[in-house]
Design a protein around this motif. Structure first.
Motif: not given
Ligand SMILES: [Zn+2]
Length: 101
Positions: A25-33
């Motif tokens: 599991m890698h940390l990503r920064h996504i757009t959370y809806f």
């Protein structure tokens, strides 16, 4: 650092996936809806853990509770809404004031 507009930082950058046991599991920064009543809330740069093998997606527990706290009007006093672009302003410094004449 300004802690008002930032997400809680996760402690590490990767850990083994507990779904497929093979990926990380890698940390990503996504757009959370998320939906708040009838309003669609968009949270950019939301930290998420994504498996590089099976694509499993997990959200940081503290980030979720932070977001829930902000979005839930019953959770106490209303806090600031998450802004689309956090201000990268410099931290406040205690500059010496010029002496008054
Ligand atoms: Zn996986």
């Amino acid at each position: 650092m300004n802690h008002l507009q930032t997400f809680p930082a996760p402690s590490s950058n990767s850990f083994p996936c507990n779904e497929c046991s093979a990926g990380m599991m890698h940390l990503r920064h996504i757009t959370y809806f998320t939906w708040l009543g009838e309003e669609l809330i968009m949270v950019p740069n939301f930290p998420a853990w994504i498996c590089d093998m099976c694509g499993r997606r997990e959200f940081d527990e503290r980030a979720i509770s932070w977001l829930t706290m902000i979005l839930n009007p019953n959770a106490g006093k209303p806090t600031r809404q998450p802004k689309r672009t956090p201000r990268p302003g410099p931290a406040k410094r205690n500059l010496p004031r010029p002496p008054l004449d």
